[in-house]
Design an enzyme around this catalytic site. Sequence first.
Site, mmCIF file in Angstrom:
data_model
loop_
_atom_site.group_PDB
_atom_site.id
_atom_site.type_symbol
_atom_site.label_atom_id
_atom_site.label_comp_id
_atom_site.label_asym_id
_atom_site.label_seq_id
_atom_site.Cartn_x
_atom_site.Cartn_y
_atom_site.Cartn_z
ATOM 1 N N SER A 123 0.779 -1.169 -0.064
ATOM 2 C CA SER A 123 -0.011 0.056 -0.081
ATOM 3 C C SER A 123 0.922 1.278 -0.090
ATOM 4 O O SER A 123 0.347 2.371 -0.382
ATOM 5 C CB SER A 123 -1.021 -0.086 1.203
ATOM 6 N N HIS A 144 -1.814 -2.210 -6.186
ATOM 7 C CA HIS A 144 -2.333 -1.715 -4.926
ATOM 8 C C HIS A 144 -3.871 -2.134 -5.056
ATOM 9 O O HIS A 144 -4.521 -0.963 -5.645
ATOM 10 C CB HIS A 144 -1.851 -0.477 -4.547
ATOM 11 N N GLU A 156 -4.418 0.675 -7.835
ATOM 12 C CA GLU A 156 -3.394 1.580 -8.182
ATOM 13 C C GLU A 156 -2.250 0.428 -8.745
ATOM 14 O O GLU A 156 -1.451 -0.144 -8.244
ATOM 15 C CB GLU A 156 -2.831 2.501 -7.151
ATOM 16 N N ASN A 195 -3.222 6.747 -0.759
ATOM 17 C CA ASN A 195 -2.656 6.743 0.800
ATOM 18 C C ASN A 195 -1.978 8.003 1.107
ATOM 19 O O ASN A 195 -2.235 8.147 2.402
ATOM 20 C CB ASN A 195 -1.779 5.539 1.191
#
Length: 294
Positions: A123, A144, A156, A195
């Site tokens: 992540s 991800h 992602e 994130n």
Amino acid sequence: MNVNDIKNITVIGAGSMGHQIAMLCALGGYQTTLQDIQEGALQKAKESLQYQMAKWVSKGKISQEVLDQAFNRLNVTTSLEEASVNADFVIEAVVEKLDVKRELFEKLDRFTPPHAILATNSSTIINSKIADVTSRPEKVCNMHFFFPPLVMDCVEVVMSDQTSEETAQITMDVCKQINRTAVLLKKEIWGFVANRLLFALHAEAIKLYEEGICDFKDIDIITKKSLNHPLGPFELMDLSGIDVGYFAQQQHYKETGDPKDKPAKCIEEKVKAGELGRKTGKGWYDYEKAGVKK
């Protein structure tokens, strides 16, 4: 190579992310192997998937026949070598620790066929920090998924300077095959996009809490009521796993040495106490008392 050459997908790690990613791959028509070093984790993964997918059938999202076919394509094993030997595409979903991932990718490089693409579901960790232990950095990328993968329609896909266009395209096409919307990032950055935005929100929420400005429950209420977020930042930490963010921040702090990147004291206390969120029954909130299914 193109996406039509991908027949067998291996997912490493049967935790909260890995077992659902494996189910997506099986539903997408791939022969899928889920590997974990712990037999108990694989058993728990199978039970969890049977429970979740039964709800899909009852709600009419898929037919029982389609589900049965998917489960027939899904195999589990504790042997990394067995899981890797016929893999065309590998998705790593183990703990968010760089040294663990590097050790795993070195083994995957030896066990998998030379043509296999090796993707990390990390992540936050950029794939170039992992790819150099392999002989195929051009076939390594980030893939991800978001938690929970069976619900969240986004992946992602991140390229390093060495990731080939072919690898990126095949990974994007695999996402399409398993019915997930993929977004390609052609430049690496710690935490990627989602994130980085999320951690900024969490950092401010934790700061407000630690400074005594507001109780964590009230911060969640304000976030949901005023910003229309479905979950507050503390609820989301509990859902994702407090340890996941903690390990990510630890790794980032190790790389930068910047005090602002160090995990907050309250987060460290939660991790040391084993209060990691829903998966342990307690995090910021107490789920045992609430009767929430983990």
